[in-house]
Motif scaffolding. Structure first.
Motif, PDB file in Angstrom:
ATOM      1  N   ASP A 116       0.819  -1.219   0.000  1.00 52.09           N
ATOM      2  CA  ASP A 116       0.000   0.000   0.000  1.00 52.09           C
ATOM      3  C   ASP A 116       0.850   1.264   0.000  1.00 52.09           C
ATOM      4  O   ASP A 116       0.337   2.357  -0.267  1.00 52.09           O
ATOM      5  N   VAL A 117       2.127   1.131   0.307  1.00 53.86           N
ATOM      6  CA  VAL A 117       3.015   2.296   0.427  1.00 53.86           C
ATOM      7  C   VAL A 117       3.477   2.731  -0.957  1.00 53.86           C
ATOM      8  O   VAL A 117       4.026   1.946  -1.725  1.00 53.86           O
ATOM      9  N   GLY A 118       3.263   4.012  -1.266  1.00 55.10           N
ATOM     10  CA  GLY A 118       3.660   4.537  -2.568  1.00 55.10           C
ATOM     11  C   GLY A 118       4.952   5.324  -2.549  1.00 55.10           C
ATOM     12  O   GLY A 118       5.566   5.557  -3.595  1.00 55.10           O
ATOM     13  N   ILE A 119       5.381   5.757  -1.345  1.00 57.85           N
ATOM     14  CA  ILE A 119       6.587   6.581  -1.212  1.00 57.85           C
ATOM     15  C   ILE A 119       7.409   6.047  -0.044  1.00 57.85           C
ATOM     16  O   ILE A 119       6.880   5.808   1.046  1.00 57.85           O
ATOM     17  N   LEU A 120       8.701   5.848  -0.265  1.00 58.26           N
ATOM     18  CA  LEU A 120       9.603   5.348   0.776  1.00 58.26           C
ATOM     19  C   LEU A 120      10.830   6.253   0.843  1.00 58.26           C
ATOM     20  O   LEU A 120      11.523   6.451  -0.158  1.00 58.26           O
ATOM     21  N   VAL A 121      11.090   6.806   2.026  1.00 57.16           N
ATOM     22  CA  VAL A 121      12.273   7.648   2.240  1.00 57.16           C
ATOM     23  C   VAL A 121      13.067   7.063   3.402  1.00 57.16           C
ATOM     24  O   VAL A 121      12.529   6.878   4.498  1.00 57.16           O
ATOM     25  N   VAL A 122      14.335   6.766   3.158  1.00 55.18           N
ATOM     26  CA  VAL A 122      15.221   6.205   4.186  1.00 55.18           C
ATOM     27  C   VAL A 122      16.390   7.152   4.393  1.00 55.18           C
ATOM     28  O   VAL A 122      16.966   7.658   3.418  1.00 55.18           O
ATOM     29  N   ASN A 123      16.727   7.408   5.654  1.00 58.87           N
ATOM     30  CA  ASN A 123      17.936   8.191   5.918  1.00 58.87           C
ATOM     31  C   ASN A 123      18.843   7.445   6.894  1.00 58.87           C
ATOM     32  O   ASN A 123      18.417   7.003   7.952  1.00 58.87           O
ATOM     33  N   CYS A 124      20.069   7.234   6.466  1.00 55.99           N
ATOM     34  CA  CYS A 124      21.137   6.650   7.284  1.00 55.99           C
ATOM     35  C   CYS A 124      22.406   7.371   6.864  1.00 55.99           C
ATOM     36  O   CYS A 124      22.822   7.281   5.711  1.00 55.99           O
ATOM     37  N   SER A 125      23.014   8.076   7.781  1.00 53.04           N
ATOM     38  CA  SER A 125      24.074   9.006   7.418  1.00 53.04           C
ATOM     39  C   SER A 125      25.344   8.331   6.932  1.00 53.04           C
ATOM     40  O   SER A 125      25.884   8.680   5.881  1.00 53.04           O
ATOM     41  N   LEU A 126      25.860   7.325   7.675  1.00 49.55           N
ATOM     42  CA  LEU A 126      27.210   6.839   7.433  1.00 49.55           C
ATOM     43  C   LEU A 126      27.291   5.460   6.796  1.00 49.55           C
ATOM     44  O   LEU A 126      28.381   5.042   6.391  1.00 49.55           O
ATOM     45  N   PHE A 127      26.196   4.743   6.709  1.00 45.45           N
ATOM     46  CA  PHE A 127      26.213   3.432   6.059  1.00 45.45           C
ATOM     47  C   PHE A 127      25.373   3.518   4.788  1.00 45.45           C
ATOM     48  O   PHE A 127      24.145   3.647   4.840  1.00 45.45           O
ATOM     49  N   ASN A 128      26.052   3.457   3.630  1.00 40.04           N
ATOM     50  CA  ASN A 128      25.364   3.622   2.352  1.00 40.04           C
ATOM     51  C   ASN A 128      25.827   2.550   1.364  1.00 40.04           C
ATOM     52  O   ASN A 128      26.689   2.794   0.513  1.00 40.04           O
TER      53      ASN A 128
END
Length: 528
Positions: free
Chosen positions: A218-230
């Motif tokens: 059902d989720v149309g938008i996903l935003v993830v924030n992780c500063s130092l592990f990419n």
């Protein structure tokens, strides 16, 4: 020189009696010089005051025009009698008045249409979840030093330094750390980073989907924030893969943006929801402790080891009108401040390698001053949006007085009382020193900063997710009532300071489950 003295506090510490050497038998003392936040509310940059009012009046032109048009249109219609209306519509002598009336009506309809079309959609926070690790990952301050010694990664000088930091940090004995940081081998690997990310993120999202009774598809938008592990693929791709989300999902992965990235992620999700009606957005905020563990001896790079702990938050946002009834909060304002153009601000929190090529996060001694300047800018811009008119009037009266009279005898600007603008404060739990200085500068009470202090004590600095552990604390204590305003304030590398304001849609109730404070809520607040 005076400016430097204002930023320093001196503490004389008795270190006991000297046991040997030429000074044997005499008392010895050490002097600690500690940097503190400047009194940033005593000096005001008018540029940011104007910016705040620019945000405030961006749609005010419509609110000012519509009542005038309504009054004029009503006066025109009300001045015509029933008999006169027939003549007004059919006699040639009334054509001019008819054109005037229709013109006013057209302008009114056009203005109303533009206003409602340009008015942003309401963004609702349905619910949020905070990850709580297993009890086997709890580490007390004493255990921390003992495990660090057994790992063989630190010399005695580094261990003693970390011990002193922990004693004054405001962190308690029940915070959580990954077991891999205590192993003799390197824990800053992609494998360990992915393992920790999977553990904290999927647990938080499972809880969120269960609480909100929605499916991942059902989720149309996903935003993830992780500063130092990419990693590559990104953490957002890991989530899409794990939950088999739909193929047209709009996913974003924010990296390197520090502890304030959680609010930046909310801002991005809001913009995406404005452009995509009838949608859900999930915002995940976290940081990987093991991947950023520093095993060296450089003092400025050992500080993050002492503060950062495991944590993750997941938030569900919606712009669907039916969700008004079940939403917990409505998004009111977001104000972001970026000081990266200044070199000192840019380098005050900096990821680098030491002389032994150990990677870590270096904390500059200028952090408090840089943070104070960013915070001053942020709250000066936020003030016109949230402060009562009486507070703004007093502020401008003293500001004008200073501009007119100037000099040393001029009164200081009136410090607005932000307790009149918000009922609840969620200040990023960075460290005890930061919370102390923010409380002093903003004139907050102990109860105002209780959620921040207790979050730091119970969970440590969980980076961008800390403001959600604080809100969970307030909800667990049943302090959030319908209509209350919540101010979440965070700052991080760059240097950035960001604020988000929520309006409560319903009264919070004591949770029966799914609250990270559930097993210890009755023990808090604890004396510090």
């Amino acid at each position: 020189m005076a400016r430097e003295e204002a930023l320093l506090s001196t503490e004389i510490v008795n270190r006991g009696i000297e046991s040997s050497g030429p000074d044997a038998g005499s008392l010895t003392f050490s002097v600690r010089v500690r940097r503190r936040l400047p009194d940033f509310v005593q000096s005001v940059n008018l540029k940011y005051v104007k910016l705040g009012y620019h945000y405030l009046i961006s749609h005010a032109i419509y609110l000012a025009t519509i009542p005038v048009l309504v009054v004029v249109f009503s006066a025109e219609v009300g001045s015509i009698s029933r008999e006169g209306l027939w003549n007004f519509l059919w006699e040639d002598t009334a054509r001019y008045d008819l054109v005037t009336l229709l013109a006013f009506f057209g302008v009114l309809v056009f203005t109303l249409s533009v206003y409602f079309m340009s008015k942003p959609r309401s963004i609702y926070l349905i619910d949020f979840a905070c990850y709580r690790p297993d009890d086997e990952l709890k580490v007390s301050k004493e255990d921390y030093i003992e495990l660090a010694r057994k790992s063989g990664k630190f010399d005695e000088g580094s261990l003693e330094f970390q011990k002193r930091i922990l004693q004054s940090s405001g962190i308690g004995d029940e915070t959580y750390m990954p077991k891999s940081v205590w192993l003799p081998e390197n824990c800053s690997t992609m494998k360990e980073g992915r393992a920790e990310a999977s553990e904290v993120i999927f647990a938080a999202l499972d809880e969120l989907f269960e609480k909100c009774r929605i499916r991942a598809k059902d989720v149309g938008i996903l935003v993830v924030n992780c500063s130092l592990f990419n990693p590559t693929p990104s953490i957002s791709a890991m989530i899409v893969n794990h939950y088999k989300m739909r193929g047209n999902i709009l996913s974003f992965n924010l990296g390197g943006m520090g502890c304030s990235a959680g609010i930046i992620a909310i801002d991005l999700a809001r913009d995406m929801l404005q452009a995509n009606p009838n949608n859900y957005a999930v915002v995940v905020s976290t940081e990987m402790v093991a991947f950023n563990w520093y095993p060296g001896s450089k003092r400025s790079m050992l500080i993050p080891n002492c503060y950062f702990r495991m944590g993750c938050s997941a938030v569900l946002l919606s712009n669907r009108r039916p969700d008004f009834r079940r939403a917990k909060y409505r998004l009111e304002h977001i104000v972001r401040t970026h000081k990266g153009a200044d070199d000192r601000s840019f380098r005050c929190v900096y990821q680098e390698e030491d002389e032994r090529s150990f990677k870590g996060l270096s904390i500059s001694k200028d952090l408090m001053e840089v943070g104070g300047d960013a915070l001053k800018t942020n709250i000066t811009t936020l003030g016109p949006l949230v402060l009562p008119f009486s507070e703004q009037l007093l502020f401008f009266a003293t500001l004008v007085k200073k501009q007119l009279f100037g000099g040393k005898d001029a009164s200081k600007p009136y410090i607005p009382d932000y307790k009149l603008a918000f009922e609840h404060f969620c200040v990023h739990a960075a460290s005890k020193t930061v919370i102390d200085e923010l409380q002093r500068n903003l004139g907050l009470s102990e109860k105002n900063v209780e959620a921040s202090r207790m979050t730091l004590h119970r969970f440590g600095n969980t980076s961008s997710s800390s403001i959600w552990y604080e809100l969970a604390y307030l909800e667990g204590k049943e302090r959030v009532k319908r209509g209350d305003r919540v101010w979440q304030l965070a700052f991080g590398s760059g240097f950035k300071c960001n604020s988000v304001v929520w309006r409560s849609m319903r009264r919070s109730r004591r949770p029966s489950r799914n609250n990270p404070w559930l097993d210890c809520l009755d023990r808090y607040p604890v004396p510090l």
